[in-house]
Design a protein around this motif. Sequence first.
Motif, short mmCIF file in Angstrom:
data_model
loop_
_atom_site.label_atom_id
_atom_site.label_comp_id
_atom_site.label_asym_id
_atom_site.label_seq_id
_atom_site.Cartn_x
_atom_site.Cartn_y
_atom_site.Cartn_z
N VAL A 18 8.07 2.68 -18.02
CA VAL A 18 7.79 1.39 -17.39
C VAL A 18 7.08 1.61 -16.05
CG1 VAL A 18 8.77 -0.78 -16.54
CG2 VAL A 18 9.84 0.41 -18.46
N PRO A 19 5.82 1.23 -15.91
CA PRO A 19 5.15 1.27 -14.60
C PRO A 19 5.53 0.03 -13.80
CG PRO A 19 3.60 0.56 -16.26
CD PRO A 19 4.90 0.80 -16.98
N LEU A 20 5.70 0.17 -12.49
CA LEU A 20 6.24 -0.94 -11.71
C LEU A 20 5.74 -0.87 -10.27
CD1 LEU A 20 8.28 -3.34 -11.81
CD2 LEU A 20 10.04 -1.72 -11.09
N ALA A 21 5.53 -2.06 -9.68
CA ALA A 21 5.23 -2.21 -8.26
C ALA A 21 5.81 -3.53 -7.80
CB ALA A 21 3.72 -2.16 -8.01
N GLY A 22 6.81 -3.48 -6.90
CA GLY A 22 7.48 -4.70 -6.49
C GLY A 22 8.26 -5.31 -7.64
N ARG A 23 8.35 -6.67 -7.68
CA ARG A 23 8.96 -7.41 -8.77
C ARG A 23 10.37 -6.90 -9.10
NH1 ARG A 23 5.95 -8.84 -13.73
NH2 ARG A 23 7.29 -10.65 -13.42
N TYR A 55 7.15 4.15 -10.13
CA TYR A 55 7.07 3.11 -9.11
C TYR A 55 5.94 3.39 -8.13
CZ TYR A 55 8.62 -0.68 -6.12
OH TYR A 55 8.68 -1.85 -5.42
N PHE A 56 5.14 2.35 -7.86
CA PHE A 56 4.01 2.46 -6.94
C PHE A 56 4.39 1.83 -5.59
CE2 PHE A 56 2.13 2.90 -11.06
CZ PHE A 56 1.02 3.73 -10.88
N SER A 70 8.02 8.40 -8.14
CA SER A 70 7.51 7.58 -7.04
C SER A 70 6.09 8.00 -6.68
CB SER A 70 8.43 7.73 -5.81
OG SER A 70 7.91 6.99 -4.72
N LEU A 71 5.18 7.02 -6.66
CA LEU A 71 3.78 7.27 -6.29
C LEU A 71 3.42 6.35 -5.12
CD1 LEU A 71 2.11 7.34 -9.85
CD2 LEU A 71 2.84 9.29 -8.47
N ASN A 72 3.02 6.94 -4.04
CA ASN A 72 2.65 6.16 -2.85
C ASN A 72 1.17 5.82 -2.91
OD1 ASN A 72 2.92 4.85 -0.43
ND2 ASN A 72 2.79 6.70 0.83
N GLU A 73 0.81 4.97 -3.85
CA GLU A 73 -0.59 4.59 -4.04
C GLU A 73 -0.65 3.20 -4.66
OE1 GLU A 73 -1.99 6.75 -8.00
OE2 GLU A 73 -0.97 8.19 -6.67
N GLU A 74 -1.87 2.66 -4.78
CA GLU A 74 -2.07 1.34 -5.34
C GLU A 74 -1.71 1.33 -6.82
OE1 GLU A 74 -5.72 -1.94 -5.87
OE2 GLU A 74 -6.05 -0.02 -4.85
N PHE A 75 -1.16 0.19 -7.28
CA PHE A 75 -0.71 0.09 -8.67
C PHE A 75 -1.86 0.27 -9.65
CE2 PHE A 75 0.08 -2.39 -12.54
CZ PHE A 75 1.26 -1.82 -12.97
N GLN A 80 6.05 1.86 -1.44
CA GLN A 80 7.37 2.03 -0.83
C GLN A 80 8.14 0.72 -0.76
OE1 GLN A 80 8.64 5.07 0.05
NE2 GLN A 80 6.77 5.85 -0.92
N ASP A 81 7.44 -0.40 -0.73
CA ASP A 81 8.09 -1.70 -0.63
C ASP A 81 8.86 -2.01 -1.92
OD1 ASP A 81 8.87 -4.14 0.28
OD2 ASP A 81 6.98 -5.16 -0.21
N GLY A 82 10.17 -2.10 -1.84
CA GLY A 82 11.01 -2.38 -2.99
C GLY A 82 11.55 -1.14 -3.68
N LEU A 83 11.11 0.04 -3.26
CA LEU A 83 11.55 1.28 -3.92
C LEU A 83 13.06 1.48 -3.78
CD1 LEU A 83 10.95 3.92 -5.38
CD2 LEU A 83 10.39 4.96 -3.17
N SER A 84 13.59 1.20 -2.60
CA SER A 84 15.03 1.40 -2.39
C SER A 84 15.85 0.46 -3.28
CB SER A 84 15.39 1.16 -0.92
OG SER A 84 15.03 -0.16 -0.52
N GLU A 85 15.36 -0.77 -3.52
CA GLU A 85 16.07 -1.70 -4.40
C GLU A 85 16.07 -1.20 -5.84
OE1 GLU A 85 15.26 -5.96 -3.77
OE2 GLU A 85 13.97 -5.32 -2.13
N VAL A 86 14.93 -0.65 -6.28
CA VAL A 86 14.86 -0.11 -7.64
C VAL A 86 15.83 1.05 -7.80
CG1 VAL A 86 13.37 1.12 -9.25
CG2 VAL A 86 12.51 -0.91 -8.08
N LYS A 87 15.88 1.94 -6.79
CA LYS A 87 16.83 3.06 -6.83
C LYS A 87 18.26 2.54 -6.91
CE LYS A 87 14.17 6.58 -4.31
NZ LYS A 87 14.12 7.41 -3.06
#
Length: 543
Positions: A277-282, A310-311, A339-344, A313-320
């Motif tokens: 599952v690829p994910l960014a936010g949401r 996950y793309f 974890s990838l620190n780049e654009e989705f 940092q915003d929301g990464l801690s919630e996903v974890k």
Amino acid sequence: MRMPRRGLVIQARTRWLLVGLALLFSLVLLMYLLECAPQTDGNGSLPGVVGESMGKEYYQALLQEQEEHYQNRATSLKRQIAQLKQELQEMSDKLKSLQEKKSPKVNGMNYQGTKEQTSNDLLEFLHSQIDKAEVSVGAKLPSEYGVIPFESFTSMKVFQLEMGLTRHPEEKPVRKDKRDELVEVIEAGLEVINNPDEEDGQDEDDGVGDRQLYSENDFIEGYYRTERDKGTQYELFYKKMDGMEYRHVTLFRPFGPLMKVKSETVDISRSIINVIVPLAGRTEAFAQFMQNFRDVCIHQDKRVHLTVVYFGQDGLSEVKSILESVARETDFHNYTLVSLNEEFNRGRGLDMGARAWEKGEVLMFFCDVDVYFTAEFLNSCRLNAEPGKKVFYPVVFSLYNPAIVYANQDIPPPVEQQLVHKKDSGFWRDFGFGMTCQYRTDFLTVGGFDLEVKGWGGEDVHLYRKYLHGDLMVIRTPVPGLFHLWHEKHCADELTPEQYRMCIQSKAMNEASHSHLGMLVFRDEIEAHLRKQAYRTNSEAAG
């Protein structure tokens, strides 16, 4: 004059054989009469009516289902009786030919030999139709529009792509010939399984008592498609209630009798699926996804690994936190968070998820956070993907905006109650190729995703076309256990013109059905009509 001893023996054998066949015919006729007799036990339940109201409509539906069942069974038994009559006639003809000293000849050629040659030529032609069709190997196609999709069915329902404005995504076959066709196919598959030959890999020494027999109640699902110049292909799956072993039968009707292509046992008990599952936010959507994952994958299936890419940092801690909470509550630790620190980029995320697996070959399910699936779908995923041979591209049933579908209710019902196949609730997303089941080696061999595609859409079509241009078979069919939940779409200005067009098209298709959109378009006209009606009613009451 005394009859020769040989003639007496043949005549005696003929008489006893005819008596035996007559007794067999009488037995089948008796079974037919018993089978068609109405049952007195009214406690049986039917699929799809559990939990519905116990009113008049329920009992009408119950009677209709029972009547259709008896009609189908009666048709099947009539067909078997006709076949026995034909066999009886053929046996009589053979016995008559044995009593003749030699076969008659036509122009010096044995007539029986000519008949056998004609039969062999016909069989050769029918087998050539199988070889030409896309049954055992895939065909190279120019584009995604060249694929002939399958339609799926169970013993009671057909799930179809072509609906127009009158047909439904899920319905019982209306035409009698279609119902009879599917009943015949299911029974032909049972005949292949219960009476195997040497090609099926079962020993002839195994008696019927040592072999597990299957019935129509063991039929799970099937797929069929027709190549107009060759014939119809059927993929059938059977399974015993308590077993994990499936029987898979492939049949082909080359515009003539059904012909068995293969019969095999498929063991999926140790087949692990890596859900990527690829994910960014949401994060709220991810929490809902994990609830479905917990119910289906952890509690029911228990043969799944989850990879979340996950793309940002915003929301990464919630996903974890969500993943760790599920792990603590269910003792589930078969997951990987990349974890990838780049654009989705969806293609990039799925590619990284596939390469993060380090345990060799594995079946992958490319999934999105808005997708809801069942345990039955996971088994369909396992049955329809095979390394080096075929990949599975199911057609998702996409749900419309619940605020429009359930506008007459105060609030939409829970998600689980929205999962129905109706024209006003959703549609088969036949232009989407994002949800797919394929093996890791096939994905890497074909070259994976085109990572140059940025933003929304396009990467899944590129991968799909790679398979179409190769030798692997692409299984494309609607499946009842895979849903795309509605969510609001935003088409960014940064998209290319082609991507923006696809995004707007998807947004329009996802909103509501033809009839519901029409009600929105003509809302003012409808309200004006209602006001006039109310005014007329009040005037008549005042007069």
